[in-house]
Design a protein around this motif. Structure first.
Motif, PDB file in Angstrom:
ATOM      1  N   GLU A   9       0.717  -1.307  -0.079  1.00 31.69           N
ATOM      2  CA  GLU A   9      -0.056  -0.142  -0.109  1.00 31.69           C
ATOM      3  C   GLU A   9       0.800   1.147  -0.142  1.00 31.69           C
ATOM      4  N   LEU A  10       1.926   1.306   0.736  1.00 31.59           N
ATOM      5  CA  LEU A  10       2.756   2.540   0.858  1.00 31.59           C
ATOM      6  C   LEU A  10       3.507   2.593  -0.483  1.00 31.59           C
ATOM      7  N   ALA A  11       3.936   1.415  -1.009  1.00 32.49           N
ATOM      8  CA  ALA A  11       4.710   1.636  -2.350  1.00 32.49           C
ATOM      9  C   ALA A  11       3.867   2.090  -3.498  1.00 32.49           C
ATOM     10  N   GLN A  12       2.573   1.834  -3.454  1.00 30.90           N
ATOM     11  CA  GLN A  12       1.783   2.155  -4.307  1.00 30.90           C
ATOM     12  C   GLN A  12       1.182   3.609  -4.318  1.00 30.90           C
ATOM     13  N   LEU A  71       6.261  -1.852 -14.075  1.00 32.01           N
ATOM     14  CA  LEU A  71       6.320  -2.939 -14.605  1.00 32.01           C
ATOM     15  C   LEU A  71       6.430  -4.378 -13.851  1.00 32.01           C
ATOM     16  N   ASN A  72       7.002  -4.151 -12.770  1.00 30.87           N
ATOM     17  CA  ASN A  72       6.974  -5.469 -11.929  1.00 30.87           C
ATOM     18  C   ASN A  72       7.243  -5.019 -10.391  1.00 30.87           C
ATOM     19  N   ARG A  73       6.399  -5.644  -9.378  1.00 32.21           N
ATOM     20  CA  ARG A  73       6.823  -5.259  -7.947  1.00 32.21           C
ATOM     21  C   ARG A  73       6.984  -6.841  -7.355  1.00 32.21           C
ATOM     22  N   VAL A  74       7.850  -6.852  -6.489  1.00 30.32           N
ATOM     23  CA  VAL A  74       8.047  -7.881  -5.604  1.00 30.32           C
ATOM     24  C   VAL A  74       8.090  -7.340  -4.248  1.00 30.32           C
ATOM     25  N   VAL A  75       7.324  -8.119  -3.643  1.00 29.05           N
ATOM     26  CA  VAL A  75       7.195  -7.920  -1.966  1.00 29.05           C
ATOM     27  C   VAL A  75       7.501  -9.040  -1.167  1.00 29.05           C
ATOM     28  N   LYS A  76       8.219  -8.700   0.074  1.00 28.18           N
ATOM     29  CA  LYS A  76       8.896  -9.802   0.730  1.00 28.18           C
ATOM     30  C   LYS A  76       9.047  -9.273   2.300  1.00 28.18           C
ATOM     31  N   GLY A  77       7.936  -9.608   3.116  1.00 28.75           N
ATOM     32  CA  GLY A  77       7.998  -8.909   4.147  1.00 28.75           C
ATOM     33  C   GLY A  77       7.497  -7.260   4.289  1.00 28.75           C
ATOM     34  N   ASN A  78       8.483  -6.525   4.736  1.00 28.04           N
ATOM     35  CA  ASN A  78       8.589  -5.178   4.800  1.00 28.04           C
ATOM     36  C   ASN A  78       9.351  -4.688   3.713  1.00 28.04           C
ATOM     37  N   VAL A  80       9.834  -3.850  -0.477  1.00 29.99           N
ATOM     38  CA  VAL A  80       9.225  -3.648  -1.850  1.00 29.99           C
ATOM     39  C   VAL A  80      10.249  -3.364  -2.755  1.00 29.99           C
ATOM     40  N   ILE A  81      10.263  -4.300  -3.834  1.00 23.17           N
ATOM     41  CA  ILE A  81      11.081  -3.913  -4.953  1.00 23.17           C
ATOM     42  C   ILE A  81      10.094  -3.497  -6.425  1.00 23.17           C
ATOM     43  N   ASP A  82      10.437  -2.430  -6.807  1.00 21.95           N
ATOM     44  CA  ASP A  82       9.664  -1.979  -8.002  1.00 21.95           C
ATOM     45  C   ASP A  82      10.552  -1.812  -9.115  1.00 21.95           C
ATOM     46  N   HIS A  83      10.095  -2.416 -10.376  1.00 24.64           N
ATOM     47  CA  HIS A  83      10.834  -2.159 -11.629  1.00 24.64           C
ATOM     48  C   HIS A  83       9.807  -1.367 -12.307  1.00 24.64           C
ATOM     49  N   GLU A  84      10.333   0.055 -12.958  1.00 24.80           N
ATOM     50  CA  GLU A  84       9.454   0.960 -13.395  1.00 24.80           C
ATOM     51  C   GLU A  84      10.103   1.405 -14.745  1.00 24.80           C
ATOM     52  N   PHE A  85       9.040   1.842 -15.521  1.00 27.68           N
ATOM     53  CA  PHE A  85       9.671   2.601 -16.857  1.00 27.68           C
ATOM     54  C   PHE A  85       9.181   4.175 -16.741  1.00 27.68           C
ATOM     55  N   VAL A  86      10.266   4.928 -16.820  1.00 27.23           N
ATOM     56  CA  VAL A  86       9.988   6.307 -16.648  1.00 27.23           C
ATOM     57  C   VAL A  86       9.673   7.228 -17.910  1.00 27.23           C
ATOM     58  N   THR A  87       8.691   7.795 -18.118  1.00 21.38           N
ATOM     59  CA  THR A  87       8.814   8.656 -19.303  1.00 21.38           C
ATOM     60  C   THR A  87       8.327   9.970 -19.109  1.00 21.38           C
ATOM     61  N   GLY A  88       8.221  10.806 -19.987  1.00 27.42           N
ATOM     62  CA  GLY A  88       7.613  12.167 -19.624  1.00 27.42           C
ATOM     63  C   GLY A  88       8.644  13.227 -19.123  1.00 27.42           C
ATOM     64  N   ARG A  89       9.895  13.039 -19.196  1.00 28.09           N
ATOM     65  CA  ARG A  89      10.835  13.948 -18.796  1.00 28.09           C
ATOM     66  C   ARG A  89      10.993  14.964 -20.006  1.00 28.09           C
ATOM     67  N   GLU A  94      14.000   8.582 -21.451  1.00 29.47           N
ATOM     68  CA  GLU A  94      13.267   7.615 -20.920  1.00 29.47           C
ATOM     69  C   GLU A  94      14.066   6.439 -20.275  1.00 29.47           C
ATOM     70  N   LEU A  95      13.740   5.943 -18.823  1.00 29.83           N
ATOM     71  CA  LEU A  95      14.687   5.173 -18.251  1.00 29.83           C
ATOM     72  C   LEU A  95      14.000   3.922 -17.629  1.00 29.83           C
ATOM     73  N   TYR A  96      14.724   2.927 -17.388  1.00 29.26           N
ATOM     74  CA  TYR A  96      14.189   1.919 -16.341  1.00 29.26           C
ATOM     75  C   TYR A  96      14.558   2.214 -15.142  1.00 29.26           C
ATOM     76  N   ALA A  97      13.938   2.144 -13.904  1.00 27.79           N
ATOM     77  CA  ALA A  97      14.556   2.240 -12.814  1.00 27.79           C
ATOM     78  C   ALA A  97      14.106   1.189 -11.829  1.00 27.79           C
ATOM     79  N   VAL A  98      14.898   0.957 -10.773  1.00 21.58           N
ATOM     80  CA  VAL A  98      14.755  -0.287  -9.747  1.00 21.58           C
ATOM     81  C   VAL A  98      14.841   0.462  -8.650  1.00 21.58           C
ATOM     82  N   ALA A  99      13.627   0.582  -7.760  1.00 23.91           N
ATOM     83  CA  ALA A  99      13.795   1.310  -6.542  1.00 23.91           C
ATOM     84  C   ALA A  99      13.410   0.059  -5.392  1.00 23.91           C
TER      85      ALA A  99
END
Length: 115
Positions: A9-12, A71-78, A80-89, A94-99
């Motif tokens: 929920e927090l990541a979203q 693009l993808n989200r992995v959640v394990k306990g507390n 969260v790993i998000d894989h994103e495609f960032v546009t509109g800069r 345009e870039l792929y990001a992992v947070a």
């Protein structure tokens, strides 16, 4: 509420706020003493919600069409790993990001950006 549900929920919430450029909503999910680092070096990019406010207010103002597509989200306990495609800069990049986010006491306490 279990850890994974709250973490999701927090990541979203921060992603949704990021995509509409709402700085107050974006910052609401972060701990006051959040630490943002590069991964794997652990280099600290900045600390504290006020550092985030400065950085992301500028980002939102400079890039009104900024958008991160999840693009993808992995959640394990507390964690969260998000894989994103960032546009509109404004610079057209345009870039792929992992947070990665660590949730402690119902707030995002640590963030890592994979470099």
């Amino acid at each position: 509420m279990n850890n994974e549900k709250k973490a999701t929920e927090l990541a979203q919430e921060q992603l949704d706020a990021y995509n509409v450029g709402d700085i107050e909503r974006f910052l609401h999910v972060y701990a006051d003493d959040v630490v943002v680092m590069e991964f794997p070096s652990q280099h600290v990019m900045y600390k504290g919600k006020e550092g985030m406010r400065e950085r992301y207010t500028q980002l939102f103002n400079d890039n009104p069409n900024n958008h991160a597509e999840l693009l993808n989200r992995v959640v394990k306990g507390n964690i969260v790993i998000d894989h994103e495609f960032v546009t509109g800069r404004e610079n057209g990049v345009e870039l792929y990001a992992v947070a990665m986010y660590e949730i402690i006491d119902d707030k995002i306490k640590h963030v890592w950006f994979v470099k």
